[in-house]
Scaffold this motif. Structure first.
Motif, PDB file in Angstrom:
ATOM      1  N   GLY A 118      68.769  53.820-128.707  1.00 16.14           N
ATOM      2  CA  GLY A 118      68.773  52.567-128.554  1.00 16.14           C
ATOM      3  C   GLY A 118      70.292  52.581-127.609  1.00 16.14           C
ATOM      4  N   GLU A 119      71.650  52.575-128.715  1.00 12.73           N
ATOM      5  CA  GLU A 119      72.332  52.769-127.142  1.00 12.73           C
ATOM      6  C   GLU A 119      72.888  52.748-125.749  1.00 12.73           C
ATOM      7  N   VAL A 120      71.931  53.430-125.693  1.00 11.13           N
ATOM      8  CA  VAL A 120      71.867  53.876-123.558  1.00 11.13           C
ATOM      9  C   VAL A 120      71.560  52.585-123.328  1.00 11.13           C
ATOM     10  N   MET A 121      70.620  51.478-123.774  1.00  9.36           N
ATOM     11  CA  MET A 121      69.684  50.601-122.892  1.00  9.36           C
ATOM     12  C   MET A 121      70.605  49.401-123.568  1.00  9.36           C
ATOM     13  N   GLY A 197      53.175  44.996-138.157  1.00 10.25           N
ATOM     14  CA  GLY A 197      53.647  43.872-138.659  1.00 10.25           C
ATOM     15  C   GLY A 197      54.962  44.012-139.520  1.00 10.25           C
ATOM     16  N   VAL A 198      54.348  45.024-140.315  1.00 11.76           N
ATOM     17  CA  VAL A 198      55.751  45.240-141.656  1.00 11.76           C
ATOM     18  C   VAL A 198      56.651  45.795-141.324  1.00 11.76           C
ATOM     19  N   PHE A 199      56.840  47.049-139.570  1.00 19.80           N
ATOM     20  CA  PHE A 199      57.790  47.866-138.774  1.00 19.80           C
ATOM     21  C   PHE A 199      58.420  46.456-138.172  1.00 19.80           C
ATOM     22  N   GLY A 200      57.897  45.750-137.585  1.00 16.17           N
ATOM     23  CA  GLY A 200      58.507  45.075-136.605  1.00 16.17           C
ATOM     24  C   GLY A 200      59.229  43.898-137.445  1.00 16.17           C
ATOM     25  N   PHE A 201      58.594  43.313-138.457  1.00 22.34           N
ATOM     26  CA  PHE A 201      59.503  42.739-139.455  1.00 22.34           C
ATOM     27  C   PHE A 201      60.858  42.835-139.721  1.00 22.34           C
ATOM     28  N   ILE A 202      61.006  44.228-140.847  1.00 18.28           N
ATOM     29  CA  ILE A 202      62.069  44.418-141.543  1.00 18.28           C
ATOM     30  C   ILE A 202      63.115  45.451-139.909  1.00 18.28           C
ATOM     31  N   SER A 203      62.917  45.835-138.630  1.00 19.32           N
ATOM     32  CA  SER A 203      63.196  45.560-137.715  1.00 19.32           C
ATOM     33  C   SER A 203      63.591  44.666-137.068  1.00 19.32           C
ATOM     34  N   VAL A 204      63.138  43.675-137.473  1.00 22.68           N
ATOM     35  CA  VAL A 204      63.567  42.146-136.744  1.00 22.68           C
ATOM     36  C   VAL A 204      65.268  41.541-137.639  1.00 22.68           C
ATOM     37  N   TRP A 205      64.736  41.737-139.455  1.00 21.36           N
ATOM     38  CA  TRP A 205      65.330  42.012-140.202  1.00 21.36           C
ATOM     39  C   TRP A 205      66.922  42.386-140.567  1.00 21.36           C
ATOM     40  N   ASN A 206      66.423  44.007-139.727  1.00 27.17           N
ATOM     41  CA  ASN A 206      67.884  44.209-139.968  1.00 27.17           C
ATOM     42  C   ASN A 206      68.498  44.564-138.608  1.00 27.17           C
ATOM     43  N   SER A 207      68.276  43.278-138.060  1.00 29.07           N
ATOM     44  CA  SER A 207      68.585  44.385-136.628  1.00 29.07           C
ATOM     45  C   SER A 207      70.671  43.780-136.051  1.00 29.07           C
ATOM     46  N   PHE A 208      71.335  44.396-135.744  1.00 28.83           N
ATOM     47  CA  PHE A 208      72.626  44.070-135.568  1.00 28.83           C
ATOM     48  C   PHE A 208      73.569  44.855-134.491  1.00 28.83           C
ATOM     49  N   ILE A 209      73.127  45.623-133.798  1.00 30.48           N
ATOM     50  CA  ILE A 209      74.088  45.535-133.025  1.00 30.48           C
ATOM     51  C   ILE A 209      73.487  44.921-131.777  1.00 30.48           C
ATOM     52  N   TRP A 210      72.664  44.274-131.574  1.00 26.94           N
ATOM     53  CA  TRP A 210      71.558  43.798-130.248  1.00 26.94           C
ATOM     54  C   TRP A 210      72.579  42.310-130.591  1.00 26.94           C
ATOM     55  N   PRO A 211      71.801  41.988-131.785  1.00 23.62           N
ATOM     56  CA  PRO A 211      72.809  39.709-132.145  1.00 23.62           C
ATOM     57  C   PRO A 211      74.092  40.063-132.242  1.00 23.62           C
TER      58      PRO A 211
END
Length: 273
Positions: A118-121, A197-211
């Motif tokens: 993910g860091e490459v992008m 939906g579950v994976f998306g919820f966890i991913s968005v809630w825990n997203s840190f680097i991009w925000p």
């Protein structure tokens, strides 16, 4: 006798694995509830608070604008997760059910992006978002996260498993592709949609680097950045940081418990297929 020994060994192994996963959470919860007079770390380990207190939760709640950060994360989840599932499904349907030149090449090209870190992008995405004026806004956070190779791959495999006869029968009855997608494919893929939906919820809630890269205004921070902000304020105050972390992950735990049955059904179906 050997069967009982094997079963006992299996239970011991499973208990050890469960403790390895649950142990850090119990230590975190213990640190959040222990009173000031009780050491956070001790030997032998003592994880039972005597008595449990909510002092540190109140401190964490007031040290930063906690409700604001929770609402920001809830807004991002409410917008991003449905759109992420819809975009993944719209991309996966033609790759699974329509025949056109280059279909396999497009699918494998999308699949190849799963192997990129993910860091490459980060840099190319930030340059694009800055050029079109979406930096420091929710649009800059949301739009790059809507396209997911994992979601497309999972739904493409699910749609490909729908019997061809059902799709042909729908076409014979006069259904156009969008209607087949909406009334045939999506209901058939309901367990997979629940998993996404579950994976998306966890991913968005825990997203840190991009925000953290896109957002500069602290009032737009999601809760993950809010916890980092809290760590900067509290410094070495482990109890307040632990209490803030517990509060921040409660919505994820509640959501997973609500969706647990659907997730298990989806995983059971994936194993059968």
């Amino acid at each position: 006798m050997n069967r009982w020994i094997r079963r006992a060994g299996m239970y011991v192994l499973l208990t050890a694995i469960a403790l390895a996963f649950v142990g850090p959470f119990l230590i975190l919860l213990s640190a959040a509830l222990k009173p000031a007079g009780q050491a956070v770390f001790s030997f032998p380990p003592d994880i039972i608070p005597r008595p449990p207190v909510l002092t540190w939760a109140k401190e964490a709640w007031t040290a930063i604008p906690f409700p604001r950060y929770l609402l920001n994360s809830a807004f991002l989840v409410a917008v991003m997760v449905p759109l992420y599932i819809l975009v993944s499904a719209l991309c996966a349907y033609p790759l699974a059910q329509l025949v056109f030149r280059g279909r396999s090449l497009i699918f494998f090209a999308i699949l190849a992006t799963m192997f990129l870190p993910g860091e490459v992008m980060l840099l190319p995405r930030f340059l694009v978002v800055s050029q079109i004026g979406m930096a420091d806004s929710y649009l800059g956070v949301i739009l790059p996260g809507l396209l997911s190779a994992f979601g497309i791959f999972l739904l493409r495999q699910t749609f490909a498993g729908v019997p061809r006869e059902i799709v042909d029968a729908a076409r014979t009855d006069g259904c156009h592709e969008l209607r087949i997608f909406w009334h045939v494919m999506l209901p058939a893929a309901r367990p997979t949609l629940a998993i996404l939906g579950v994976f998306g919820f966890i991913s968005v809630w825990n997203s840190f680097i991009w925000p953290m890269v896109v957002l500069k205004d602290s009032s737009l921070y999601p809760i993950s950045l809010g916890i980092a902000y809290l760590a900067g304020i509290t410094g070495t105050d482990i109890r307040s940081l632990a209490a803030g972390t517990i509060i921040s992950i409660l919505p994820v735990v509640v959501f997973f418990m609500i969706m647990q049955r659907h997730v298990l059904e989806g995983m059971r179906g994936a194993v059968k297929s």
